[in-house]
Design an enzyme around this catalytic site. Structure first.
Site, PDB file in Angstrom:
ATOM      1  N   ASN A   1      20.291  48.053  39.405  1.00 19.65           N
ATOM      2  CA  ASN A   1      19.365  48.786  40.501  1.00 19.65           C
ATOM      3  C   ASN A   1      18.031  47.881  40.382  1.00 19.65           C
ATOM      4  O   ASN A   1      17.755  47.174  39.693  1.00 19.65           O
ATOM      5  CB  ASN A   1      19.524  49.825  40.569  1.00 19.65           C
TER       6      ASN A   1
ATOM      7  N   GLU B   1      21.526  37.299  48.767  1.00 17.39           N
ATOM      8  CA  GLU B   1      22.258  37.326  47.641  1.00 17.39           C
ATOM      9  C   GLU B   1      23.985  36.645  48.029  1.00 17.39           C
ATOM     10  O   GLU B   1      24.299  36.001  47.525  1.00 17.39           O
ATOM     11  CB  GLU B   1      22.373  38.776  46.792  1.00 17.39           C
ATOM     12  N   HIS B   2      24.218  37.310  49.178  1.00 21.29           N
ATOM     13  CA  HIS B   2      25.678  36.916  49.677  1.00 21.29           C
ATOM     14  C   HIS B   2      25.544  36.574  51.039  1.00 21.29           C
ATOM     15  O   HIS B   2      24.847  37.305  51.970  1.00 21.29           O
ATOM     16  CB  HIS B   2      26.648  38.101  49.742  1.00 21.29           C
TER      17      HIS B   2
ATOM     18  N   HIS C   1      27.457  50.133  48.040  1.00 23.58           N
ATOM     19  CA  HIS C   1      27.203  50.219  46.621  1.00 23.58           C
ATOM     20  C   HIS C   1      25.823  51.164  46.329  1.00 23.58           C
ATOM     21  O   HIS C   1      25.958  51.655  45.283  1.00 23.58           O
ATOM     22  CB  HIS C   1      26.556  48.788  46.446  1.00 23.58           C
TER      23      HIS C   1
ATOM     24  N   ASP D   1      33.434  39.145  44.793  1.00 21.78           N
ATOM     25  CA  ASP D   1      33.407  40.307  43.821  1.00 21.78           C
ATOM     26  C   ASP D   1      34.232  40.228  42.919  1.00 21.78           C
ATOM     27  O   ASP D   1      34.109  40.847  41.737  1.00 21.78           O
ATOM     28  CB  ASP D   1      33.158  41.803  44.444  1.00 21.78           C
TER      29      ASP D   1
ATOM     30  N   HIS E   1      -3.239  10.733  18.182  1.00 25.77           N
ATOM     31  CA  HIS E   1      -1.803  10.668  18.703  1.00 25.77           C
ATOM     32  C   HIS E   1      -1.451   9.159  18.539  1.00 25.77           C
ATOM     33  O   HIS E   1      -0.497   8.443  17.928  1.00 25.77           O
ATOM     34  CB  HIS E   1      -1.328  10.776  20.085  1.00 25.77           C
TER      35      HIS E   1
ATOM     36  N   TYR F   1      24.774  43.277  30.816  1.00 24.35           N
ATOM     37  CA  TYR F   1      24.528  44.633  31.248  1.00 24.35           C
ATOM     38  C   TYR F   1      25.614  44.855  32.659  1.00 24.35           C
ATOM     39  O   TYR F   1      25.872  43.908  33.529  1.00 24.35           O
ATOM     40  CB  TYR F   1      23.254  44.859  31.820  1.00 24.35           C
TER      41      TYR F   1
ATOM     42  N   GLN G   1      16.506  51.012  30.180  1.00 23.64           N
ATOM     43  CA  GLN G   1      16.466  51.068  28.660  1.00 23.64           C
ATOM     44  C   GLN G   1      17.445  50.197  28.040  1.00 23.64           C
ATOM     45  O   GLN G   1      16.881  49.820  26.721  1.00 23.64           O
ATOM     46  CB  GLN G   1      16.760  52.536  28.310  1.00 23.64           C
TER      47      GLN G   1
ATOM     48  N   GLU H   1      -6.653   9.638  27.218  1.00 21.75           N
ATOM     49  CA  GLU H   1      -6.503  11.150  27.172  1.00 21.75           C
ATOM     50  C   GLU H   1      -7.569  11.858  26.106  1.00 21.75           C
ATOM     51  O   GLU H   1      -7.725  12.814  25.806  1.00 21.75           O
ATOM     52  CB  GLU H   1      -5.279  11.606  26.997  1.00 21.75           C
TER      53      GLU H   1
ATOM     54  N   THR I   1      22.081  45.262  45.868  1.00 24.46           N
ATOM     55  CA  THR I   1      23.302  44.092  46.560  1.00 24.46           C
ATOM     56  C   THR I   1      22.614  44.056  48.091  1.00 24.46           C
ATOM     57  O   THR I   1      22.099  44.865  48.682  1.00 24.46           O
ATOM     58  CB  THR I   1      24.672  44.497  46.444  1.00 24.46           C
TER      59      THR I   1
END
Length: 441
Positions: free
Chosen positions: A225, A339-340, A273, A373, A432, A129, A193, A427, A248
């Protein structure tokens, strides 16, 4: 313009600290309710829903949800030469960094005839995206696509919002970036979407035998966003995601050696931004705080997106945070999990090695977030909203699956058979053990 939070002389627990640090009023939790109906609509109605939602949110009803090949070629042919040179250099640098990220496969031999081999397998198909709302991000196309290509993913699809000014297609520079990277499956679909289309797939407008607009993917990545982040949270489990990359944010840890103008410029660069973008300065220097606040007032009014910047800096998600000293500041930025994270202190390099929670760390006065960036070679698709405490930025690893291949001989299995039977019986899973014993009788 920007609020102050004074933490000097306060010994706060991690829980208390998280409660006082600045965050946006509308987070992913609140956005989930808004996007859930959109995801369900796209899942049920496919292309028809995508066009309806585009008309509602983007102000245009795309005739071509999948971008025609001719439009990609035209966008590249008409791309500004300077922008093309910049994108090509970004691609070169990002590709070089990401080419070295792929983990090395190895084989562990536990005994004669007993081995476990570690494989790293790329997913088959990814949905990438690229935002296109208040700003357009061909750089995000570069970050997403190059990482997936270097991981060896065979199927790549890109989605970006339709633009009224481009005949319902994504922005021409987005299309040109896709063409530069050799991506020919591109969709004029934005927001939550787009995440739904990638996760569930989408039938064409008039489904006939086998008519499909978009096949489902294995992993969805890319920034966006808060609504894109909420959509990614809802489809997690149906598909993999990179992280919940919402609006951001930047945190700057600075002492009195920092240049107030540099700090103010970097806070503004992220604020432009989105009105929900977060800009946070953490400093023990009251003098630096005052100088940065003064520079923010001057620079914000002069910048192109002054209204957006002023909203972001004045929002509850932005602040100047005063701390006792740099050590206290390190505790605060680790709790924030930006984030940064920029570190502009006398001992920035050493301090950076001690940070535990940040999407990416920018060290010293000559490593601004803007470099990351575009041209640093690092990836700018990073975790936001505190998710840097547990999530990583986008990279080759985002598109790889770890698979262990187990290969034992009869003799190697026989050597551990009694131990397997003992643990299996304990167990209360005797079958097994019998699956082992039956082979050796």
């Amino acid at each position: 313009m920007i609020q102050r939070i004074d933490l000097r002389g306060r010994q706060l627990s991690r829980k208390e600290l998280l409660g006082v640090l600045p965050r946006a009023e509308v987070g992913v939790d609140q956005a989930v309710d808004a996007v859930a109906p959109i995801l369900e609509d796209v899942r049920r109605r496919g292309a028809a829903a995508l066009r309806d939602v585009a008309e509602r949110f983007d102000g245009v009803r795309p005739a071509d949800l999948r971008v025609p090949a001719a439009a990609l070629d035209d966008a590249l042919a008409t791309l500004d030469a300077g922008v093309r040179a910049g994108l090509e250099e970004a691609i070169r640098r990002v590709r070089r960094v990401h080419a070295e990220q792929r983990p090395v496969e190895h084989t562990t031999t536990l005994a004669d005839g007993a081995q476990v081999r570690q494989r790293w397998i790329p997913v088959q198909r990814v949905g990438l995206y690229a935002p296109g709302g208040l700003a357009v991000y061909p750089s995000s196309v570069v970050m997403n696509v190059v990482a997936a290509q270097e991981a060896g993913v065979p199927g790549l699809a890109v989605a970006s919002p339709p633009q009224k000014d481009n005949g319902g297609l994504p922005h021409p520079t987005i299309l040109a970036a896709c063409a530069l990277l050799g991506v020919d499956e591109v969709y004029a679909v934005g927001g939550a979407q787009a995440v739904a289309m990638f996760a569930y797939g989408a039938d064409g407008s008039e489904p006939q035998d086998g008519e499909v607009l978009c096949e489902p993917v294995d992993v969805v990545t890319g920034p966006g966003n808060v609504y894109v982040a909420a959509a990614k949270r809802l489809v997690r489990g149906v598909v993999g995601i990179d992280a919940e990359a919402g609006p951001t944010e930047i945190a700057v840890l600075a002492d009195d050696t920092a240049d107030a103008g540099h700090v103010a410029l970097d806070l503004i660069s992220q604020a432009e931004h989105d009105p929900m973008a977060a800009s946070v300065l953490v400093t023990p220097s009251v003098e630096l705080a005052a100088a940065v606040e003064a520079r923010l007032a001057d620079l914000a009014d002069a910048t192109k997106h002054a209204v957006r910047v002023t909203q972001a800096l004045g929002g509850p998600q932005s602040a100047v945070v005063l701390v006792d000293d740099v050590e206290h500041g390190l505790e605060v930025v680790d709790a924030y999990g930006a984030e940064h994270l920029e570190i502009q202190t006398a001992d920035a390099a050493a301090l950076a090695e001690r940070v535990r929670s940040a999407g990416a760390i920018f060290v010293g006065p000559w490593s601004p977030v803007s470099l990351g960036d575009y041209m640093a070679g690092s990836n700018h698709v990073l975790p936001t909203g505190g998710s840097a405490h547990f999530a990583s930025g986008l990279g080759v690893h985002s598109f790889l699956k770890s698979v262990q291949v187990v290969e034992y001989t009869r003799e190697a299995l026989e050597e551990v058979a009694d131990r397997i039977v003992a643990v299996a019986n304990d167990e209360d899973l005797p079958a097994h053990g019998e699956a082992v014993r039956g082979r050796l009788q």
